[in-house]
Design an enzyme around this catalytic site. Structure first.
Site, PDB file in Angstrom:
ATOM      1  CG  ASP A 117       5.609   3.498   1.328  1.00  0.00           C
ATOM      2  OD1 ASP A 117       5.842   4.233   2.310  1.00  0.00           O
ATOM      3  OD2 ASP A 117       4.493   3.401   0.786  1.00  0.00           O
ATOM      4  CE1 TYR A 173      -3.689   2.466   0.329  1.00  0.00           C
ATOM      5  CE2 TYR A 173      -2.570   3.281   2.287  1.00  0.00           C
ATOM      6  CZ  TYR A 173      -3.553   3.418   1.318  1.00  0.00           C
ATOM      7  OH  TYR A 173      -4.391   4.512   1.358  1.00  0.00           O
ATOM      8  CE  LYS A 224       0.185   5.412   8.172  1.00  0.00           C
ATOM      9  NZ  LYS A 224       0.232   4.448   7.115  1.00  0.00           N
TER      10      LYS A 224
HETATM   11  C1  LIG Z   1      -0.216   4.961   5.600  1.00  0.00           C
HETATM   12  C2  LIG Z   1       0.630   4.602   4.449  1.00  0.00           C
HETATM   13  C3  LIG Z   1       0.684   5.382   3.266  1.00  0.00           C
HETATM   14  C4  LIG Z   1      -0.242   6.549   3.042  1.00  0.00           C
HETATM   15  O1  LIG Z   1      -0.006   7.587   3.916  1.00  0.00           O
HETATM   16  P1  LIG Z   1      -1.154   8.714   4.102  1.00  0.00           P
HETATM   17  O2  LIG Z   1      -0.537   9.692   5.061  1.00  0.00           O
HETATM   18  O3  LIG Z   1      -2.351   7.997   4.629  1.00  0.00           O
HETATM   19  O4  LIG Z   1      -1.394   9.300   2.761  1.00  0.00           O
HETATM   20  C5  LIG Z   1       1.581   5.045   2.287  1.00  0.00           C
HETATM   21  N1  LIG Z   1       2.397   3.982   2.429  1.00  0.00           N
HETATM   22  C6  LIG Z   1       2.369   3.201   3.532  1.00  0.00           C
HETATM   23  C7  LIG Z   1       3.314   2.064   3.628  1.00  0.00           C
HETATM   24  C8  LIG Z   1       1.482   3.477   4.559  1.00  0.00           C
HETATM   25  O5  LIG Z   1       1.443   2.675   5.633  1.00  0.00           O
END
Ligand SMILES: *Cc1c(COP(=O)(O)O)cnc(C)c1O
Length: 445
Positions: free
Chosen positions: A234, A142, A263
């Site tokens: 990521d 994701y 985050k």
């Molecule tokens: C939460 C998340 C995102 C998206 O971040 P947002 O601040 O919700 O746009 C992208 N990549 C990973 C791995 C995530 O856990």
């Protein structure tokens, strides 16, 4: 538990917000509980019910709901002195210096406003830097709500995973199964000259929690290097969560070319960031010609919170505490599962944890990973524990959502509502909280 207030609020919310919420995962059945406030490791809902919180804002809240004193002071002073200017501030420099000092891949960083924005910018950067269009991602990975990664399918048969994205966008994205050495090698053999980057979470954190098998991240590092493509980690969820301040890349000893953050790096405020080698990051405008800009980027309140958050972690036993409790919790759940649901797989590392309701397991559990799946080949569960997103999706997701999650909630434990998203332990959690949680698992499993 009484939920009258939450039900009334949801009734109003449904009239003015699609699905009554501002992020899809929040719409639990039959209606979500509305949170009034946080309190340490707990949240209190609109009806006054208290829950032990393992959702923690879906990842940012390393300290739970009470900000450490230096964080609170920095947030309050930056909020009252501004709150923002559209001109640079000292705290951005301090935070950038801190991150580049601790994270192996980062020499330079650009702060943005969400994880989504970070991965969008990282994909644009990788395409510009390499002069190629294709990106390889992991099925079940994701990267936020962005057009290039919201795809599904197999190499050669890829489609957008939501309405509203042109088929032609998906042509440039190649999803492969995580932990499959051959699949990604084949893709590079066929498309090697057109691939700008492999974009992956070092640990799948949004589809169960799937650890990389031995050598997999190294394999991605070697393949991308051999084909002059970039490796983009990521670390929006794993950054400053797994591996402490060096992040998951430090824990695994694999240095990507570019890293995306979100985050925790914003201390509980909206944030994202793209870091990496100077030579690559400097391609962003204004030093380079890859357009990247934002009204709120580097927002002083966010950046001050993020900087003080990480500085506090550097100066206190934060990671020792959350990792010890994470281990204790995974160990306890593993023991309960062994008695009550031997097919289930306990997953997670550091302060991340989840139980995947896998449908099959080994006859004999002797010698299984005692505190969360480590993808050890010698583990009797190795052939049964999820290796990729599709394996997690085959688990008993309905039981999690409709029975188990509800039951835990009724016992005052707030978990992520679906089988896929990770849960976390914070610095505010205590040994007693873990013991209470294990009692609830014993009842609900
Ligand atoms: C939460 C998340 C995102 C998206 O971040 P947002 O601040 O919700 O746009 C992208 N990549 C990973 C791995 C995530 O856990």
């Amino acid at each position: 538990m009484n939920h009258d207030e939450s039900r009334a609020l949801y009734d109003r919310a449904l009239s003015v917000m699609p699905g009554g919420v501002n992020s899809s995962v929040r719409a639990t059945q039959p209606y979500p509980f509305f949170i009034e406030r946080g309190d340490g490791a707990h949240v209190v809902d609109a009806d006054g019910n208290r829950y032990l919180d393992y959702v923690l804002g879906y990842g940012p809240l390393l300290y739970g709901h009470d900000m450490p004193e230096p964080v609170r002071a920095a947030v309050q002073s930056h909020a009252s002195e501004g709150p923002m200017y559209g001109a640079p501030t000292e705290v951005e420099v301090k935070h950038a210096e801190f991150v580049s000092r601790h994270v192996p891949s980062v020499e330079m960083i650009r702060f943005v406003n969400s994880g989504t924005e970070a991965t969008v910018s990282a994909v644009r950067l990788a395409r510009a830097y390499t002069g190629r269009d294709k990106i390889v991602i992991m099925q079940g990975g994701y990267h936020g709500a962005q057009e290039s990664t919201l795809v599904e399918g197999e190499p050669g048969d890829v489609h957008p995973s939501t309405r509203g994205i042109p088929e032609s966008f998906a042509e440039h994205t190649i999803p492969v199964p995580f932990n499959d050495f051959e699949a990604v090698r084949d893709v590079f053999e066929t498309h090697g000259d057109d691939i700008a980057a492999v974009l992956t979470e070092p640990i799948l954190g949004n589809k169960g929690i799937v650890m990389p098998v031995d050598g997999y991240l190294e394999h991605l590092r070697n393949l991308t290097e051999d084909h002059d493509a970039l490796l983009v980690f990521d670390e929006v969820i794993t950054g400053f969560r797994v591996g402490g301040l060096q992040c998951a890349q430090g824990k695994f000893g694999i240095t990507p070319d570019v890293t995306t953050f979100g985050k925790i790096i914003g201390g509980g405020f909206p944030v994202g960031a793209i870091g990496g080698k100077s030579e690559i990051i400097e391609q962003f405008t204004p030093s380079g010609n890859v357009f990247q800009s934002g009204t709120f980027s580097g927002h002083p309140v966010t950046i001050a919170a993020g900087y003080e958050y990480l500085k506090y972690a550097a100066e206190n036993d934060v990671y020792d505490h959350v990792n010890r409790l994470g281990e204790k919790l995974r160990r306890g759940i593993t023991d309960i599962v062994e008695d009550q649901a031997p097919n289930y797989t306990v997953v997670g590392t550091d302060s991340m944890f989840k139980t995947v309701f896998t449908r099959e397991g080994p006859a004999d559990l002797d010698g299984c990973c005692p505190a969360g799946c480590k993808q050890r080949e010698s583990c009797p569960r190795y052939d049964y524990c999820p290796k990729n997103g599709a394996d997690v999706a085959k688990a008993d997701t309905e039981r999690w959502k409709r029975i188990f999650w509800q039951e835990m909630k009724e016992q005052g434990v707030f978990l992520t509502v679906n089988q896929f998203e990770s849960q976390f332990v914070s610095y505010a959690h205590t040994d007693e909280d873990i013991e209470e949680t294990l009692e609830a698992y014993k009842e609900a499993l």
